[in-house]
Scaffold this active site. Structure first.
Site, PDB file in Angstrom:
ATOM      1  N   LYS A 164      19.614  -5.999 -51.425  1.00 43.79           N
ATOM      2  CA  LYS A 164      19.220  -6.586 -52.706  1.00 43.79           C
ATOM      3  C   LYS A 164      18.568  -5.541 -53.610  1.00 43.79           C
ATOM      4  O   LYS A 164      17.739  -4.746 -53.159  1.00 43.79           O
ATOM      5  CB  LYS A 164      18.265  -7.760 -52.483  1.00 43.79           C
ATOM      6  CG  LYS A 164      18.839  -8.847 -51.577  1.00 43.79           C
ATOM      7  CD  LYS A 164      20.128  -9.433 -52.133  1.00 43.79           C
ATOM      8  CE  LYS A 164      20.773 -10.392 -51.144  1.00 43.79           C
ATOM      9  NZ  LYS A 164      22.024 -10.962 -51.624  1.00 43.79           N
ATOM     10  N   ASP A 192      23.373  -5.842 -54.105  1.00 47.81           N
ATOM     11  CA  ASP A 192      23.469  -7.140 -54.789  1.00 47.81           C
ATOM     12  C   ASP A 192      22.258  -7.340 -55.695  1.00 47.81           C
ATOM     13  O   ASP A 192      21.130  -7.456 -55.216  1.00 47.81           O
ATOM     14  CB  ASP A 192      23.532  -8.243 -53.718  1.00 47.81           C
ATOM     15  CG  ASP A 192      23.825  -9.610 -54.304  1.00 47.81           C
ATOM     16  OD1 ASP A 192      23.910  -9.721 -55.552  1.00 47.81           O
ATOM     17  OD2 ASP A 192      23.973 -10.564 -53.511  1.00 47.81           O
ATOM     18  N   GLU A 217      27.134  -6.198 -56.534  1.00 49.91           N
ATOM     19  CA  GLU A 217      27.398  -7.624 -56.710  1.00 49.91           C
ATOM     20  C   GLU A 217      26.542  -8.225 -57.817  1.00 49.91           C
ATOM     21  O   GLU A 217      25.342  -7.940 -57.904  1.00 49.91           O
ATOM     22  CB  GLU A 217      27.118  -8.342 -55.380  1.00 49.91           C
ATOM     23  CG  GLU A 217      27.519  -9.812 -55.409  1.00 49.91           C
ATOM     24  CD  GLU A 217      27.726 -10.351 -54.001  1.00 49.91           C
ATOM     25  OE1 GLU A 217      28.545  -9.766 -53.264  1.00 49.91           O
ATOM     26  OE2 GLU A 217      27.059 -11.327 -53.635  1.00 49.91           O
ATOM     27  N   LYS A 264      29.880 -19.215 -52.359  1.00 45.21           N
ATOM     28  CA  LYS A 264      28.996 -20.080 -51.571  1.00 45.21           C
ATOM     29  C   LYS A 264      29.679 -21.451 -51.560  1.00 45.21           C
ATOM     30  O   LYS A 264      29.856 -22.074 -52.625  1.00 45.21           O
ATOM     31  CB  LYS A 264      27.621 -20.203 -52.238  1.00 45.21           C
ATOM     32  CG  LYS A 264      26.933 -18.872 -52.556  1.00 45.21           C
ATOM     33  CD  LYS A 264      26.318 -18.261 -51.322  1.00 45.21           C
ATOM     34  CE  LYS A 264      25.365 -17.117 -51.643  1.00 45.21           C
ATOM     35  NZ  LYS A 264      25.942 -15.988 -52.363  1.00 45.21           N
TER      36      LYS A 264
HETATM   37 MG    MG Z   1      25.288 -12.319 -53.736  1.00 44.27          MG
END
Ligand code: MG
Length: 367
Positions: A164, A192, A217, A264
């Protein structure tokens, strides 16, 4: 066969440790909702909906429970073996709130599988793999602490890591350079930002680390912002949060907006609505990541059935939330991490049901 009763249960899921996401978002645990659908023929289906808090996606626990109360009465007496009909009835009962409908969708597929004596993966075209590569989720911290986190997941067999970023531009450049230098042979890294950067910030980071063999991302919040970043950098991109429905994916493919798409399952409404997205991505050879929003082994098992149908060379992998929370809804059963891969549950339907004594009293019953 008819739907005779719909029951909802709640389960608190504390995280093993607090999790930091871009834009200063902090998470300590989640509140999951379990959906049980009983039929007049004695077959029971299960699903789970667990938003990653209230600030990650336009989804939250209160929305799940209010939406179930709004929709459930419309599903009673319908034949659960007709997922497309059920999906249209849910959309006529409540516009939007796709995430909240996913738990009922999983339960429907569980019932169809049990009625047919087949695992959900077989209903979806057949499993290409029974062990899906797992991707870690390394939350924002100092570069050294993030490397420690990568080491922890390596010790569990993980070879793919979603790291992240999306905080401060200079700190992110340092973070990406430090961690990219520690990548081991055979590992896959993605960075991401979860929509954390403004377009100019994303362009600065991506061009500063130019030529990296990794994808970035969801650099910015909106699709249009991500597309503008796309035109100003050569780094590979993945899109995640802004891919809300099939038409978003059609647009991204048409614009050549990304190399990878992350779905997702609950964000797009469950298995029924993710099917055409999967088929479209496969028709255009777009590799996919497919995962849950959050939750326990029930969600991970629904994802395992779906993601197992991707060909190995188009499957970037999945992420398993169960390994980040301290509560297990079905100990020892369902999709689990074995040496860095999520195993496909066996048996008809979902292949796992939660322990009723762990879920406690129902929070709502519709009959
Ligand atoms: Mg993601």
């Amino acid at each position: 066969m008819k739907i005779a009763r719909i029951t909802a249960y709640a389960l608190e899921l504390p995280l093993r440790e607090p999790y930091m996401l871009s834009r200063g978002r902090r998470f300590e645990g989640f509140d999951s909702t379990f959906i049980r659908i009983d039929t007049d023929e004695g077959i029971t289906g299960w699903g789970e909906v667990c938003p990653w808090g209230s600030t990650y996606l336009p989804a939250f626990t209160g929305g799940v429970r209010a939406a179930v109360a709004e929709i459930a009465p419309h599903l009673l007496s319908l034949d659960p073996r007709q997922p497309d009909v059920i999906t249209r009835v849910m959309d006529r009962a409540l516009t939007g709130h796709a995430y909240a409908k996913a738990g009922m969708d999983y339960a429907i597929w569980d019932i169809i599988g049990k009625a047919a004596g087949l695992p959900i993966s077989e209903l979806l075209g057949g499993a290409e793999s029974e062990a899906i590569p797992l991707i870690s989720s390394i939350h924002v911290a100092s570069p050294e602490a993030m490397l420690d986190d990568v080491e922890y997941w390596r010790s569990l067999g993980y070879r793919r890591h979603s790291i992240k970023v999306g905080e401060d531009v200079d700190a992110d450049i340092a973070r990406v350079r430090f961690l990219a230098a520690k990548r081991q042979a055979g590992e896959v890294f993605g960075f991401d930002a979860n929509g954390g950067w403004a377009p100019w910030e994303a362009v600065r980071v991506l061009n500063a680390v130019g030529g990296l063999d990794a994808w970035f991302e969801q650099p910015c919040l909106t699709y249009e912002e991500c597309l503008s970043v796309r035109s100003q950098t050569t780094q590979a991109l993945s899109l995640d949060e802004c891919m809300m429905e099939l038409r978003d994916v059609v647009r991204a493919i048409n614009d050549r907006a990304c190399e990878v798409i992350n779905v997702k399952l609950a964000r797009v409404g469950g298995i029924t609505k993710a099917r055409p997205i999967r088929d479209l991505c496969m028709a255009f050879d777009i590799p996919m990541m497919i995962m849950c929003m959050a939750g326990t082994v029930i969600n991970d098992s629904a994802v395992a059935h779906f993601v197992s149908t991707l060909p190995a060379n188009r499957c970037v992998g999945t992420w398993s939330c169960q390994e980040m929370v301290t509560v297990d809804s079905a100990p020892g059963r369902g999709a689990r991490n074995v040496s860095g891969s999520l195993t496909l549950p066996t048996g008809p339907g979902l292949g796992v049901e939660p322990d009723l004594d762990r879920l406690g009293e129902a929070i709502a019953v519709f009959r």
